[in-house]
Write a protein that holds these residues in place. Structure first.
Motif, PDB file in Angstrom:
ATOM      1  N   GLN A 106      38.310  38.868  36.347  1.00  0.00           N
ATOM      2  CA  GLN A 106      39.367  39.558  35.760  1.00  0.00           C
ATOM      3  C   GLN A 106      40.270  40.468  36.477  1.00  0.00           C
ATOM      4  OE1 GLN A 106      36.653  41.228  32.289  1.00  0.00           O
ATOM      5  NE2 GLN A 106      37.527  39.280  31.170  1.00  0.00           N
ATOM      6  N   ILE A 107      41.537  40.122  36.576  1.00  0.00           N
ATOM      7  CA  ILE A 107      42.689  40.789  37.130  1.00  0.00           C
ATOM      8  C   ILE A 107      43.576  41.365  36.242  1.00  0.00           C
ATOM      9  CG2 ILE A 107      44.165  40.949  38.897  1.00  0.00           C
ATOM     10  CD1 ILE A 107      42.500  38.876  40.594  1.00  0.00           C
ATOM     11  N   ALA A 108      44.118  42.617  36.345  1.00  0.00           N
ATOM     12  CA  ALA A 108      45.184  43.312  35.594  1.00  0.00           C
ATOM     13  C   ALA A 108      46.160  43.690  36.675  1.00  0.00           C
ATOM     14  CB  ALA A 108      44.625  44.608  34.679  1.00  0.00           C
ATOM     15  N   ILE A 109      47.381  43.394  36.266  1.00  0.00           N
ATOM     16  CA  ILE A 109      48.481  43.968  36.942  1.00  0.00           C
ATOM     17  C   ILE A 109      49.324  44.841  36.130  1.00  0.00           C
ATOM     18  CG2 ILE A 109      50.880  43.323  37.903  1.00  0.00           C
ATOM     19  CD1 ILE A 109      49.923  40.288  38.243  1.00  0.00           C
TER      20      ILE A 109
ATOM     21  N   GLU B 184      45.463  50.843  28.762  1.00  0.00           N
ATOM     22  CA  GLU B 184      43.966  51.141  28.212  1.00  0.00           C
ATOM     23  C   GLU B 184      43.153  49.980  28.084  1.00  0.00           C
ATOM     24  OE1 GLU B 184      44.635  53.110  24.381  1.00  0.00           O
ATOM     25  OE2 GLU B 184      45.861  54.658  25.465  1.00  0.00           O
ATOM     26  N   GLY B 185      41.945  50.086  28.224  1.00  0.00           N
ATOM     27  CA  GLY B 185      41.050  49.127  28.051  1.00  0.00           C
ATOM     28  C   GLY B 185      40.833  48.165  29.091  1.00  0.00           C
ATOM     29  N   LEU B 186      41.154  48.552  30.504  1.00  0.00           N
ATOM     30  CA  LEU B 186      41.081  48.222  31.745  1.00  0.00           C
ATOM     31  C   LEU B 186      39.355  48.318  32.396  1.00  0.00           C
ATOM     32  CD1 LEU B 186      44.680  48.617  32.991  1.00  0.00           C
ATOM     33  CD2 LEU B 186      43.785  46.820  31.315  1.00  0.00           C
ATOM     34  N   ASP B 187      38.775  49.047  31.573  1.00  0.00           N
ATOM     35  CA  ASP B 187      37.594  49.297  32.302  1.00  0.00           C
ATOM     36  C   ASP B 187      36.572  48.165  32.929  1.00  0.00           C
ATOM     37  OD1 ASP B 187      38.019  50.986  29.876  1.00  0.00           O
ATOM     38  OD2 ASP B 187      36.933  52.386  31.039  1.00  0.00           O
ATOM     39  N   SER B 188      36.708  46.900  32.156  1.00  0.00           N
ATOM     40  CA  SER B 188      35.945  45.883  32.558  1.00  0.00           C
ATOM     41  C   SER B 188      36.614  45.058  33.646  1.00  0.00           C
ATOM     42  CB  SER B 188      35.648  45.072  31.365  1.00  0.00           C
ATOM     43  OG  SER B 188      36.710  44.589  30.700  1.00  0.00           O
ATOM     44  N   CYS B 189      37.895  45.226  34.052  1.00  0.00           N
ATOM     45  CA  CYS B 189      38.356  44.610  34.941  1.00  0.00           C
ATOM     46  C   CYS B 189      37.951  44.592  36.450  1.00  0.00           C
ATOM     47  CB  CYS B 189      40.049  44.780  35.253  1.00  0.00           C
ATOM     48  SG  CYS B 189      40.965  44.496  33.656  1.00  0.00           S
ATOM     49  N   ASP B 190      37.908  43.602  36.920  1.00  0.00           N
ATOM     50  CA  ASP B 190      37.110  43.399  38.326  1.00  0.00           C
ATOM     51  C   ASP B 190      38.274  44.095  39.365  1.00  0.00           C
ATOM     52  OD1 ASP B 190      34.782  41.846  37.993  1.00  0.00           O
ATOM     53  OD2 ASP B 190      36.126  40.214  37.329  1.00  0.00           O
ATOM     54  N   LEU B 191      39.477  43.805  39.169  1.00  0.00           N
ATOM     55  CA  LEU B 191      40.557  44.539  39.930  1.00  0.00           C
ATOM     56  C   LEU B 191      41.807  44.776  39.055  1.00  0.00           C
ATOM     57  CD1 LEU B 191      40.502  45.105  43.302  1.00  0.00           C
ATOM     58  CD2 LEU B 191      41.790  42.761  43.310  1.00  0.00           C
ATOM     59  N   VAL B 192      42.438  46.003  39.391  1.00  0.00           N
ATOM     60  CA  VAL B 192      43.717  46.415  38.813  1.00  0.00           C
ATOM     61  C   VAL B 192      44.527  46.620  39.956  1.00  0.00           C
ATOM     62  CG1 VAL B 192      44.763  48.250  37.360  1.00  0.00           C
ATOM     63  CG2 VAL B 192      42.404  47.368  36.853  1.00  0.00           C
ATOM     64  N   TYR B 193      45.852  45.870  39.868  1.00  0.00           N
ATOM     65  CA  TYR B 193      46.915  46.021  40.780  1.00  0.00           C
ATOM     66  C   TYR B 193      47.876  47.040  40.178  1.00  0.00           C
ATOM     67  CZ  TYR B 193      45.557  42.403  44.001  1.00  0.00           C
ATOM     68  OH  TYR B 193      45.134  41.487  45.037  1.00  0.00           O
ATOM     69  N   ARG B 194      48.043  48.381  40.756  1.00  0.00           N
ATOM     70  CA  ARG B 194      48.939  49.373  40.082  1.00  0.00           C
ATOM     71  C   ARG B 194      50.309  49.047  40.790  1.00  0.00           C
ATOM     72  NH1 ARG B 194      50.773  53.534  42.687  1.00  0.00           N
ATOM     73  NH2 ARG B 194      49.959  54.119  44.627  1.00  0.00           N
ATOM     74  N   SER B 195      51.458  49.113  39.942  1.00  0.00           N
ATOM     75  CA  SER B 195      52.684  49.010  40.597  1.00  0.00           C
ATOM     76  C   SER B 195      52.945  50.571  41.106  1.00  0.00           C
ATOM     77  CB  SER B 195      53.709  48.441  39.562  1.00  0.00           C
ATOM     78  OG  SER B 195      53.452  47.272  39.182  1.00  0.00           O
TER      79      SER B 195
ATOM     80  N   ASP C  33      45.208  57.820  39.253  1.00  0.00           N
ATOM     81  CA  ASP C  33      44.500  58.955  38.481  1.00  0.00           C
ATOM     82  C   ASP C  33      44.953  58.792  36.899  1.00  0.00           C
ATOM     83  OD1 ASP C  33      47.075  60.192  38.842  1.00  0.00           O
ATOM     84  OD2 ASP C  33      46.146  61.805  39.680  1.00  0.00           O
ATOM     85  N   THR C  34      46.032  58.115  36.679  1.00  0.00           N
ATOM     86  CA  THR C  34      46.456  57.982  35.269  1.00  0.00           C
ATOM     87  C   THR C  34      45.529  56.616  34.791  1.00  0.00           C
ATOM     88  OG1 THR C  34      48.415  58.714  35.540  1.00  0.00           O
ATOM     89  CG2 THR C  34      48.334  57.164  33.673  1.00  0.00           C
ATOM     90  N   LEU C  35      45.381  55.807  35.741  1.00  0.00           N
ATOM     91  CA  LEU C  35      44.759  54.620  35.220  1.00  0.00           C
ATOM     92  C   LEU C  35      43.065  55.123  35.051  1.00  0.00           C
ATOM     93  CD1 LEU C  35      45.977  51.875  37.862  1.00  0.00           C
ATOM     94  CD2 LEU C  35      46.065  51.699  35.187  1.00  0.00           C
ATOM     95  N   GLN C  36      42.518  55.855  35.910  1.00  0.00           N
ATOM     96  CA  GLN C  36      41.277  56.289  35.739  1.00  0.00           C
ATOM     97  C   GLN C  36      41.025  57.177  34.478  1.00  0.00           C
ATOM     98  OE1 GLN C  36      40.808  57.156  40.189  1.00  0.00           O
ATOM     99  NE2 GLN C  36      38.724  56.530  39.673  1.00  0.00           N
TER     100      GLN C  36
END
Length: 458
Positions: free
Chosen positions: A2-5, A57-68, A74-77
């Motif tokens: 699971q990957i979020a962009i 929000e709701g990205l805690d379970s993602c295996d990887l998050v690519y931040r732009s 720290d906002t993501l966390q």
């Protein structure tokens, strides 16, 4: 997987293309969720979408998050307490991991990054090398991967947002002048400078740090590199010097000042930086015996000089637009903070009418106001959300020749023309961001050029 962009702008779209190419090559499938603040965003059919309010929000379970670049890690966390920092990455980090060549040149600084990045690549290609340009300018770095050979050079413009959490430094790092900027994103100047430091801090002894010896911040950051140092600037001790006579490597003239294609003393610094970085790359690529020298390798000095002579800059950076009724017009819309606007003002000895203002970035205008008060600027046309603060700073500096130009570009240009005389320069160099009135700095510059063109059609 699971990957979020997080953020689906130019870099986010490049990440999506990269991940799908990787699927085809490895056969490993991944579920991609595009997260973006725009609730009307059109996304590809092969992804999930999380748009509008609460999009991060709701990205805690993602295996990887690519931040732009515009999104702080720290906002993501904060919004996802279960998201470990090691599961947040960037397109820049992925590019460094996947790039088939180790010949990466990274350029950072507050102003001049795009110009210097492009000129480095021009010098290398003119001298017969394969060079690719990307990063924060032009093509997203991940989209370059299919074209890069193992001996090619890659020249990347790297912003503080991209360097913020980078996990390796480029082989040749270049740090131009640093001045306050992006303080609406960074917590303070210290954090901004610390992000820039990663251009050198993760280098190894075999790497090279090219830095502005006339800028205290850049000089301090260069000390973080364990690699070889190449200093550029105006002082006699710099390895690459820019003077009123020309560009020198030690005592050897590379090009006469009159032959440089770029205008302004600040661009002389950019030419010095590009010369130092490109020569370092050429000395590694060609059989010169001593890689540590700073002179152009035998047979390349003509190519280096030709590239510098023939390069006249990038769009929206002190770009000559035209002349109407004896008044010259220059588009410097890329100047979104005071430092490059000061440099632009110093590029002209003629009388100037300056179009100034836009949306805020947390800048202090006191130094800019003092510069304007002591310069050939005859009148300032103010606009945008920052007009009131700019007016206050100008009046504090004793400069009262200013007026409100409205919130549309044709009106701004018309007001500037009404204040200009034959032989003057009308300079769009706003010292502010553009998001209150325009899509971005490119839109602002394009509208300026259209308004100038209309003057000659009246």
């Amino acid at each position: 997987m699971q990957i979020a962009i997080a953020g689906y702008g130019q870099e986010g779209r490049a990440v999506h293309r990269y991940l799908r190419r990787q699927e085809e090559e490895t056969g490993v499938k991944c579920d991609i969720t595009v997260c973006d603040q725009n609730p009307e965003l059109e996304v590809p059919e092969d992804v999930w979408a999380q748009l509008g309010e609460g999009y991060l929000e709701g990205l805690d379970s993602c295996d990887l998050v690519y931040r732009s670049p515009g999104i702080r890690p720290d906002t993501l966390q904060y919004l996802n307490p279960g998201l470990d920092g090691n599961r947040i990455t960037t397109a820049t980090n992925q590019f460094f991991t996947a790039c088939p060549s180790g010949n990466i040149i990274g350029v950072t600084g507050t102003k001049g990054k795009g110009t210097t990045t492009t000129l480095i690549a021009r010098i290398l290609t003119t001298a017969g090398q394969q060079a690719h340009v990307g990063g924060n300018i032009g093509t997203p770095a991940l989209d370059l991967l299919g074209d890069i050979g193992p001996e090619d050079w890659v020249v990347l413009e790297l912003s503080s947002f991209q360097l913020f959490d980078i996990d390796r430094s480029p082989h040749i790092g270049v740090c131009l002048m640093i001045a306050p900027d992006h303080l609406d994103w960074h917590t303070d100047m210290e954090e901004y400078v610390d992000a820039k430091s990663h251009i050198f801090a993760l280098q190894e002894t075999c790497d090279i740090a090219v830095y502005n010896a006339d800028n205290a911040y850049a000089s301090r950051l260069a000390e973080k590199s364990p690699g070889r140092k190449i200093a550029f600037g105006a002082s006699g001790e710099a390895d690459v010097r820019g003077t009123d006579e020309g560009i020198y490597t030690d005592d050897q003239k590379v090009i006469a000042a009159a032959d440089i294609g770029l205008r302004g003393p600040h661009n002389r610094e950019n030419v010095c930086a590009a010369t130092g970085a490109a020569i370092a790359a050429l000395r590694e690529s060609l059989p010169v015996g001593d890689c540590a020298g700073v002179h152009p390798p035998p047979g390349t000095q003509g190519s280096v000089a030709a590239a510098i002579r023939d390069f006249h800059g990038l769009e929206h950076r002190l770009e000559y637009v035209g002349n109407a009724n004896g008044v010259s017009f220059y588009n410097d819309s890329f100047s979104t903070n005071p430092a490059p606007t000061i440099a632009a003002i110093r590029s002209f000895s003629e009388g100037q009418v300056l179009i100034l203002g836009g949306s805020p970035k947390g800048a202090d205008f006191e130094e800019l106001a003092r510069e304007i008060a002591g310069s050939p600027v005859k009148h300032a046309v103010l606009t945008g959300e920052e007009a009131e603060r700019l007016q206050a700073a100008l009046e504090q500096a004793g400069f009262t020749a200013h007026s409100w130009g409205g919130d549309r570009m044709p009106g701004l240009v018309a007001e500037a023309v009404s204040r200009a005389e034959t032989g003057d320069v009308v300079l769009l160099s706003p010292a502010c961001a553009s998001f209150d009135m325009f899509a971005d700095y490119k839109d602002r510059g394009q509208q300026f050029k259209q308004a100038v063109a209309a003057l000659n059609n009246q």
